[in-house]
Design a protein around this motif. Sequence first.
Motif, PDB file in Angstrom:
ATOM      1  N   GLY A 141       0.806  -1.216   0.000  1.00  0.00           N
ATOM      2  CA  GLY A 141       0.000   0.000   0.000  1.00  0.00           C
ATOM      3  C   GLY A 141       0.836   1.261   0.000  1.00  0.00           C
ATOM      4  O   GLY A 141       0.325   2.357   0.253  1.00  0.00           O
ATOM      5  N   ASN A 142       2.126   1.131  -0.302  1.00  0.00           N
ATOM      6  CA  ASN A 142       3.026   2.284  -0.328  1.00  0.00           C
ATOM      7  C   ASN A 142       2.890   3.013  -1.665  1.00  0.00           C
ATOM      8  O   ASN A 142       3.136   2.421  -2.720  1.00  0.00           O
ATOM      9  N   PRO A 143       2.508   4.297  -1.667  1.00  0.00           N
ATOM     10  CA  PRO A 143       2.330   5.020  -2.934  1.00  0.00           C
ATOM     11  C   PRO A 143       3.552   4.980  -3.838  1.00  0.00           C
ATOM     12  O   PRO A 143       3.419   5.002  -5.067  1.00  0.00           O
ATOM     13  N   ALA A 144       4.751   4.911  -3.238  1.00  0.00           N
ATOM     14  CA  ALA A 144       5.971   4.876  -4.050  1.00  0.00           C
ATOM     15  C   ALA A 144       6.005   3.645  -4.944  1.00  0.00           C
ATOM     16  O   ALA A 144       6.620   3.657  -6.016  1.00  0.00           O
ATOM     17  N   GLY A 145       5.327   2.584  -4.526  1.00  0.00           N
ATOM     18  CA  GLY A 145       5.314   1.356  -5.303  1.00  0.00           C
ATOM     19  C   GLY A 145       4.470   1.415  -6.554  1.00  0.00           C
ATOM     20  O   GLY A 145       4.502   0.499  -7.379  1.00  0.00           O
TER      21      GLY A 145
END
Length: 287
Positions: A141-145
């Motif tokens: 759920g990490n936006p960077a991903g």
Amino acid sequence: MNNELPEIKEPEEAEKVALQVTNLDFSKYIAVGGSFTAGFTDGALFIKGQENSFPNILAGKFAMANGGAFNQPLMLDNIGGLINGSDILNEPRFYFDGEAPTRLDKTPTTQVGVIAQGANDFHNYGIPGSKSFHLLAPGYGNPAGLVTNPVTANPYFVRMGPTATFSVIDEAVAKLPTFFTLSEVGGNDVLAYAIAGGAGEDQTGNPDVTTYGENDITDPDTFAQTYSLIVNALTAGGAKGVLTTIPYITSLPYFTSIPYNPLPLDAAKAEAANQGFADYNAGIKAA
């Protein structure tokens, strides 16, 4: 002549049936799964579909006993789909136009990467498109991903605003569930292959999920181990729950509308067919 009407008696009040929960505690119900759990309907996720998700319906019934609140990461519209800036990332929902299913001719309003209202207090962890091992993937759920290659995050889980390093199961367990449902986990491990028209690999015998393509079929042993880890995590705190299986994948339209290998061809006939369609295929590629 007797004009008097007979006395109308008040109906007897029906005896209320006492709800029996048999030592079940629904005060903190958490749902974990994929598209069905989320309320994904008509090829998209939208408010009405989420409101009719089976976990939301169950939560309404649980509230009649000892159930608590059940919050979902609602989309911003009933159009469905996602946008990234002005670009459509996931298409709007289907509707029936009288002849065939058709995509709604509207632009979604739910932006990728924008956290849904009510974050940190969600109870529905149905993540559309997630495979079994994705539920245990840190940073899913990490936006960077969302901008890595390959992509390591899911935009629907990103909307829930989880701790950047947490997995879906980490988040669900952190809510301290007293009851849970774990539904249709494993469906996307095969369905993605079918939706892509078989454009993937069968990874049987390969436990390294980091080498899998988006449409590959998960190794059965890896799935079994993953599923056990998920169940163990959800029950570690004493929560009780329900595990549901998935429909027979081979009964879905992707496997039945166009039968596999419907024309019996030997090598010579296949070569002749390829030559016959050579000009047509060349035109398609040129276009």
